[in-house]
Every structure is written in structure tokens, then in C-alpha cells.
Scaffold this active site. Structure first.
Site, mmCIF file in Angstrom:
data_model
loop_
_atom_site.group_PDB
_atom_site.id
_atom_site.type_symbol
_atom_site.label_atom_id
_atom_site.label_comp_id
_atom_site.label_asym_id
_atom_site.label_seq_id
_atom_site.Cartn_x
_atom_site.Cartn_y
_atom_site.Cartn_z
ATOM 1 N N HIS A 125 0.822 -1.212 0.000
ATOM 2 C CA HIS A 125 0.000 0.000 0.000
ATOM 3 C C HIS A 125 0.858 1.266 0.000
ATOM 4 O O HIS A 125 0.670 2.167 -0.824
ATOM 5 C CB HIS A 125 -0.909 -0.017 1.238
ATOM 6 C CG HIS A 125 -1.778 1.191 1.375
ATOM 7 N ND1 HIS A 125 -3.079 1.233 0.935
ATOM 8 C CD2 HIS A 125 -1.538 2.412 1.929
ATOM 9 C CE1 HIS A 125 -3.603 2.428 1.186
ATOM 10 N NE2 HIS A 125 -2.683 3.159 1.805
ATOM 11 N N GLU A 126 1.806 1.345 0.921
ATOM 12 C CA GLU A 126 2.597 2.573 1.052
ATOM 13 C C GLU A 126 3.518 2.792 -0.149
ATOM 14 O O GLU A 126 3.796 3.933 -0.531
ATOM 15 C CB GLU A 126 3.405 2.550 2.350
ATOM 16 C CG GLU A 126 2.574 2.419 3.628
ATOM 17 C CD GLU A 126 1.501 3.479 3.793
ATOM 18 O OE1 GLU A 126 1.653 4.594 3.233
ATOM 19 O OE2 GLU A 126 0.494 3.203 4.466
ATOM 20 N N HIS A 159 1.740 4.814 -2.597
ATOM 21 C CA HIS A 159 1.809 6.259 -2.327
ATOM 22 C C HIS A 159 3.147 6.835 -2.794
ATOM 23 O O HIS A 159 3.197 7.913 -3.388
ATOM 24 C CB HIS A 159 1.652 6.522 -0.829
ATOM 25 C CG HIS A 159 0.259 6.340 -0.322
ATOM 26 N ND1 HIS A 159 -0.855 6.776 -1.005
ATOM 27 C CD2 HIS A 159 -0.195 5.782 0.846
ATOM 28 C CE1 HIS A 159 -1.941 6.497 -0.286
ATOM 29 N NE2 HIS A 159 -1.568 5.889 0.821
ATOM 30 N N HIS A 200 -5.441 7.369 -2.328
ATOM 31 C CA HIS A 200 -6.299 6.267 -1.906
ATOM 32 C C HIS A 200 -7.366 5.962 -2.950
ATOM 33 O O HIS A 200 -7.752 6.815 -3.746
ATOM 34 C CB HIS A 200 -6.951 6.586 -0.558
ATOM 35 C CG HIS A 200 -6.010 6.436 0.582
ATOM 36 N ND1 HIS A 200 -5.972 7.299 1.654
ATOM 37 C CD2 HIS A 200 -5.026 5.523 0.814
ATOM 38 C CE1 HIS A 200 -5.026 6.921 2.493
ATOM 39 N NE2 HIS A 200 -4.436 5.851 1.995
#
Length: 316
Positions: A271-272, A275, A281
Site C-alpha cells: 500500500h505505502e 503512495h 487512496h
């Protein structure tokens, strides 16, 4: 000597029992429980603790009293009035609008009031990156059949330069949580997920050198302007290109093979990294870039929404 020895032995056994009990505690309470008592609040009310809801919505990108209605003068009457309500417990028009935006983003019934469904969503632990940064809206992209993409980008669509297709990563922590070898293995697998669907290759930097991406465990205020908040709230956060910082909250209970009390290292890494590459998101519950995670859950694979998002971002 014998009585003293018995006392020491007894103290040691008590300490051992205490440690074992600590290691077999029930699952941590869901993250933002302090919001639960606000259930049912709506516009026009003044309820103790509503200022905490305002901080929550501000933290995650839905509320900004400092800029709302500030179109003409930096110190307009409207702006001063808004600022006066930023830290009070009044459920005003601006807070109602922020709640509506939150409900719309997470596909909840848009009521503007703090109904049960909204509270149950808000109290879950999540990624610490804001959903809507600096009051900007999601950058959605039209698709076939009038559908709308659910991925998002950071405002301004920051990206790694076209010439930068090989990104290095390194590890630098201010708190020791898991062994370096375990972390290296977890992150290698996580980077591979994105490498397989994008133009990037990821390589660990030589020992002692800083990578383009720096990964680490930290707790509380750790110098990046976004302090962690202890267990059960935000698990991790990362920064848009080309800052390259990806931080785990060291106060969480991390594991590469989590039980119901633990957070999965690899799920949050995938997930990170999204980013760090420039994705915001996703509104898609099944996407790796969805903001909320649960204890004991393993969610490591990119879905079609994640893949489309990264390819659209770097298509031009």
C-alpha cells in the site's frame, strides 16, 4: 538465605506470568474509539468531543476551517468566524459538509450526520495518508460505459521523472521492531508487485547509502511533520514523489505472518509503496490502495483498480 531465595524466585515467577499475559492479550480495540460516543450528532448541536471529530476529518483531508469561504480576503469576517469554530464542539455547516464528503467517498448513505454506519467506518484503523489532500478532490478519470475510476492521485499528480525508472530503496529506523532481514524480504516482495505492472525496477541501495525510497519504523513525533498516534489508529504513512519516505508506526504489533492481534507488514508495504509512486487512496474496497486495514488481515495483491491507476499516472 533460603527465605530470600524463595522471595526472589516468587518475584521472578510473577514477572514471568505478567509477561506471558501481556503476550496473549485480546485483539486491540478498533482505532478511533473516541469518536464512538458522538454517534447520532448532527448539525446545530454542541456536543463535548466534536472538536475531535473535526481534527479527524482535517487530518484525513475533508475539513479545513482556515481556507473555507476564504475567496476574497485573507482575514475576511467569514474566515475569522470559521477559525473560531475550528476547535470548538459545535456541529456547524462546515462540519456537516465535511461529513457528507466523507460519506460520499466511502459510499455510505450521505446524511451529513454522524450515523451508526459512518461511525463504524471512522473508528477502523487505517493508513495515515489523507484521502483528499489540501482540500482537493479526487482526480477521477472517465472510463467506458460512463463508469468512473476509483483510484486517485495526489494534487498536481506528482510523479517520478520519466528518466527515473530504476528506484533504489534503503532502511533507516529510529525504533527497532522487526529484524532487518525480515523487513528486507517483506519489502522485496512488495516492490516486486509494483515492478510487475509498471515501468519501474526496484533495487536495494548499497549498505550505508540512502535510497530514493527510505523505509523505517518510527513512533510518535519522528521529524517528518506527521507524528504517529500510537496503536490502533494509523498504521503507516508515506509521501508523494519524489520525497520517497515510507514509515511504519513502531507502536503497532507487526508481523509477516500475522495473527488476529497483529498487522501484516507486507500488506502495508504494498500500500505505502503505491503512495511513494504517486497513487492516492482508492474508493474500491478491494483495492490495495483502499485506506482502511484490519488486524490479522492479509491483503497483498494489486487489483485491476490499482494497476489501472499506476498505468494512467505514468502513461504520459
Amino acid at each position: 538465605m533460603a527465605p530470600n531465595l524463595s522471595l526472589l524466585l516468587g518475584a521472578f515467577l510473577l514477572l514471568l506470568v505478567a509477561v506471558q499475559s501481556k503476550n496473549h492479550t485480546k485483539p486491540p480495540e478498533k482505532g478511533f474509539k473516541f469518536l464512538q460516543h458522538l454517534q447520532g450528532c448532527h448539525k446545530g448541536q454542541t456536543v463535548k468531543g466534536l472538536h475531535e471529530l473535526k481534527r479527524y476529518l482535517e487530518k484525513f483531508g475533508y475539513l479545513n476551517y482556515g481556507t473555507t469561504n476564504n475567496h476574497h480576503h485573507s482575514k475576511s469576517t467569514a474566515t475569522i468566524s470559521n477559525l473560531n469554530h475550528a476547535n470548538d464542539d459545535m456541529f456547524d455547516d462546515i462540519l456537516e459538509s465535511a461529513v457528507r464528503s466523507y460519506q460520499s467517498y466511502y459510499h455510505l448513505k450521505v446524511t451529513g450526520s454522524l450515523d451508526s454506519e459512518t461511525v463504524q467506518q471512522m473508528i477502523l484503523p487505517r493508513c495515515g495518508v489523507a484521502d483528499v489532500v489540501n482540500n482537493a478532490t479526487n482526480m477521477k478519470h472517465p472510463r467506458l460505459f460512463n463508469m468512473v475510476a476509483q483510484y486517485s492521485f495526489f494534487p498536481g499528480k506528482p510523479r517520478w521523472p520519466a528518466s527515473k525508472t530504476r528506484l533504489t530503496y534503503s532502511f533507516q529506523s529510529s525504533a527497532q521492531v522487526v529484524g532487518l532481514q525480515e523487513l528486507r524480504s517483506v519489502c522485496s516482495r512488495a516492490f516486486k508487485k509494483w515492478q510487475d505492472v509498471s515501468r519501474f525496477t526496484f533495487v536495494e541501495a548499497p549498505q550505508g547509502a540512502d535510497g530514493d525510497i527510505v523505509i523505517g519504523f518510527h513512533r510518535g513525533n519522528h521529524g517528518d511533520g506527521y507524528p504517529f498516534d500510537g496503536p490502533g489508529r494509523t498504521f503507516a504513512h508515506a509521501f508523494a514523489p519524489t520525497r520517497g519516505w515510507f514509515h511504519y508506526d513502531a507502536d503497532e504489533n507487526w508481523s509477516s505472518n500475522p495473527n488476529m492481534n497483529q498487522v501484516d507488514l507486507e500488506s502495508l508495504a504494498v500500500h505505502e509503496i503505491g503512495h511513494v509512486l504517486g497513487l492516492g487512496h482508492s474508493e474500491d474496497l478491494n483495492a490495495i490502495m483502499y485506506a482502511y486495514f484490519s488486524y490479522g488481515t492479509i491483503k497483498r495483491d494489486l487489483n485491476a483498480n490499482d494497476i489501472e491507476g499506476i498505468r494512467v499516472l505514468y502513461s504520459s
